[in-house]
Design a protein around this motif. Structure first.
Motif, PDB file in Angstrom:
ATOM      1  N   HIS A 252       1.045  -1.022   0.149  1.00 16.33           N
ATOM      2  CA  HIS A 252       0.319   0.304  -0.264  1.00 16.33           C
ATOM      3  C   HIS A 252       0.247   0.902   0.428  1.00 16.33           C
ATOM      4  CE1 HIS A 252      -3.604  -2.532   0.204  1.00 16.33           C
ATOM      5  NE2 HIS A 252      -2.542  -2.562   2.095  1.00 16.33           N
ATOM      6  N   LEU A 253       1.811   1.397   0.274  1.00 15.60           N
ATOM      7  CA  LEU A 253       2.896   2.401   0.761  1.00 15.60           C
ATOM      8  C   LEU A 253       4.383   1.952  -0.097  1.00 15.60           C
ATOM      9  CD1 LEU A 253       3.033   4.072   4.367  1.00 15.60           C
ATOM     10  CD2 LEU A 253       1.726   4.588   1.445  1.00 15.60           C
ATOM     11  N   ALA A 254       4.807   2.715  -1.137  1.00 14.00           N
ATOM     12  CA  ALA A 254       6.085   2.451  -1.626  1.00 14.00           C
ATOM     13  C   ALA A 254       6.811   1.877  -0.725  1.00 14.00           C
ATOM     14  CB  ALA A 254       6.365   4.176  -2.076  1.00 14.00           C
ATOM     15  N   PRO A 255       7.669   0.162  -1.298  1.00 22.04           N
ATOM     16  CA  PRO A 255       8.908   0.078  -0.263  1.00 22.04           C
ATOM     17  C   PRO A 255       9.911   1.096  -0.582  1.00 22.04           C
ATOM     18  CG  PRO A 255       9.245  -0.858  -2.777  1.00 22.04           C
ATOM     19  CD  PRO A 255       7.354  -0.079  -2.370  1.00 22.04           C
ATOM     20  N   TYR A 256      10.537   0.752   0.418  1.00 21.32           N
ATOM     21  CA  TYR A 256      11.962   1.833   0.545  1.00 21.32           C
ATOM     22  C   TYR A 256      13.049   1.815   2.283  1.00 21.32           C
ATOM     23  CZ  TYR A 256      10.508   1.422   5.591  1.00 21.32           C
ATOM     24  OH  TYR A 256       9.981   1.604   7.204  1.00 21.32           O
ATOM     25  N   ASP A 257      13.621   2.244   1.259  1.00 20.63           N
ATOM     26  CA  ASP A 257      15.869   1.862   2.029  1.00 20.63           C
ATOM     27  C   ASP A 257      15.934   3.182   2.717  1.00 20.63           C
ATOM     28  OD1 ASP A 257      16.146  -0.662   0.487  1.00 20.63           O
ATOM     29  OD2 ASP A 257      16.074   0.319  -1.319  1.00 20.63           O
ATOM     30  N   LEU A 441      15.880   6.928   2.265  1.00 18.01           N
ATOM     31  CA  LEU A 441      16.143   8.776   2.752  1.00 18.01           C
ATOM     32  C   LEU A 441      17.297   7.505   2.779  1.00 18.01           C
ATOM     33  CD1 LEU A 441      13.806   9.783   5.049  1.00 18.01           C
ATOM     34  CD2 LEU A 441      16.077   8.973   5.915  1.00 18.01           C
ATOM     35  N   TYR A 442      18.092   9.130   2.668  1.00 20.42           N
ATOM     36  CA  TYR A 442      19.250   9.136   2.826  1.00 20.42           C
ATOM     37  C   TYR A 442      19.854   9.865   4.868  1.00 20.42           C
ATOM     38  CZ  TYR A 442      20.583   7.953  -1.758  1.00 20.42           C
ATOM     39  OH  TYR A 442      21.094   6.990  -3.032  1.00 20.42           O
TER      40      TYR A 442
END
Length: 459
Positions: A252-257, A441-442
């Motif tokens: 439902h949300l973007a996969p993220y790192d 996100l950095y």
């Protein structure tokens, strides 16, 4: 026995004849008012008072939400409320949990999870006069547009230069604070977006002065480090449903790192940082200040008023913080990140306005700070949304209350140890992407400084 309830200046007035008053059950928050020879309670107690009287079998003449002008506004309201939104499973679960809690409580969901959609569905389901309270004019505009697009009724507005009441009205917290005792009997349902703002002592009066029995709080981060969320729970209801970004990422949300990058201070910065940090550490060690709670920092601030050494330590701490937050090599690393993501939509977050302007000048980035006018901020964000701008740099002001669906890369150059701030910054890039791509996100952190502990604390 009949008890009459009415709304008066932010309170619920309870009238009963002398004989009946003695036999009344205990009513939540109700106290005798010798001036009017009645009893009163803060308006937010209205629903609890009604429940207590119903359980006791007391007949009620309820005039709290029966003002003639309010009734006129509500004519035809339910017919004009509909929505095409099809709730996702977790959104339906959240709404059901709130309904099961007596139409009261807080939903804690990450940015991009569709909290607005749930609230709109609740407004439709209840079909009663509703006020939506938001912290910023940007959010005021967004909610007004959303409600006008969904509903076939006029949408009122308190804030941003307008004071127009309708059966469905959007208000800023500031405007609601000023108008609450005048319109406290006008709405049966109130939605508090970014409800953690109610933890502020002044804003609590917004909830206290409204009689609305149905109350919904929306937030990505409910708990506050000062424990003021406990006051929010008393005024709105407990947290009744919660998910975090990991629960929804990928579907439902973007996969993220999240990528943490450490940079070294320059030799000159290291020398100045160690000197300033040393001055601070030496003082607090000798003074026995441990910083195990927020009150310890307040103790240092209090001492700085009459102790020159404490003042020197406090200023040294501020200087050390600015050095580590605004380190030269952070800017150099940002250059590499921007080059790597030249085709992405990037938001750069900092803690200091001065750094925003430095970055804006060096990288030709549109800048948004607390000094940016509302009109310029809206124009900048609109150009970011439509792709005219591919990146923007901001100092705190984009942490919440701004819809930026196009961003997929966030860079945190500096910030506080607040989990809320970090969650909100991550939320700026979590909305699902058309191409199904990952968000990044950095965190750029100065190595071997107190910023390492700050970064760990916020996560």
């Amino acid at each position: 026995m009949t008890v009459r309830l009415s709304y008066e200046d932010g309170t619920i007035r309870v009238d009963a004849d002398a004989d009946s008053a003695e036999s009344l059950p205990p009513l939540p928050g109700v106290e005798a008012d010798p001036r009017s020879e009645t009893s009163r309670a803060p308006a937010y107690r209205y629903a609890a008072i009604r429940r207590a009287l119903a359980v006791a079998g007391v007949r009620v003449d309820d005039r709290v939400l029966d003002a003639s002008d309010r009734a006129a506004e509500a004519v035809g309201l339910a017919d004009g409320l509909s929505t095409d939104y099809d709730l996702r499973e977790y959104q339906r679960e959240a709404l059901d949990a709130w309904r099961d809690a007596g139409d009261r409580g807080v939903l804690e969901l990450p940015t991009g999870a569709g909290k607005t959609v749930i609230a709109i569905r609740a407004i439709v389901d209840l079909g009663v006069p509703t006020m939506v309270v938001v912290p910023t004019v940007d959010l005021l505009d967004q909610w007004q547009r959303e409600l006008e697009a969904e509903f076939d009724v006029p949408i009122g507005r308190f804030g941003g230069g307008e004071q127009r009441r309708e059966a469905v009205t959007v208000s800023t917290y500031d405007s609601a604070y000023l108008k609450a005792d005048d319109v406290g009997d006008a709405f049966e349902f109130v939605v508090f977006d970014e409800v953690h703002h109610l933890g502020g002592e002044g804003y609590r009066d917004v909830a206290r002065l409204l009689a609305a029995p149905a109350r919904l709080g929306l937030t990505a981060t409910f708990e506050r480090p000062d424990d003021a969320h406990e006051a929010v729970a008393e005024l709105i209801g407990d947290r009744v449903y919660g998910l975090d970004a990991d629960d929804l990422a990928g579907e439902h949300l973007a996969p993220y790192d999240i990528r943490r990058i450490e940079v070294d201070l320059t030799p000159e910065e290291r020398e100045r940082y160690d000197e300033k940090q040393g001055t601070f550490v030496e003082y607090v060690r000798d003074a026995g200040i441990t910083f195990t709670s927020g009150s310890d920092y307040q103790e240092l601030v209090k001492r700085s008023g009459n102790d020159p050494a404490a003042r020197e330590a406090l200023l040294a701490k501020q200087d050390a913080r600015e050095i580590m937050m605004n380190a030269t090599r952070k800017v150099e690393r940002l250059a590499a990140i921007l080059d790597r993501h030249r085709n992405d939509r990037v938001i750069v977050f900092t803690a200091h306005t001065d750094l925003v302007y430095r970055l804006s000048e060096r990288f030709l980035l549109p800048a948004i700070t607390a000094e940016t006018s509302a009109a310029e901020r809206r124009e900048t964000l609109e150009r970011f949304r439509d792709g005219t701008y591919g990146r923007v740099v901001a100092a705190n002001v984009l942490d919440e209350g701004v819809d930026v669906p196009a961003a997929n890369v966030a860079v945190v150059l500096s910030g506080s140890g607040s989990e809320r701030e970090f969650t909100q910054r991550l939320g700026r890039v979590l909305r699902p992407k058309d191409d199904g791509g990952r968000a990044i996100l950095y965190e750029v952190v100065s190595a071997e400084t107190a910023e390492e502990r700050v970064a760990s604390r916020r996560r």
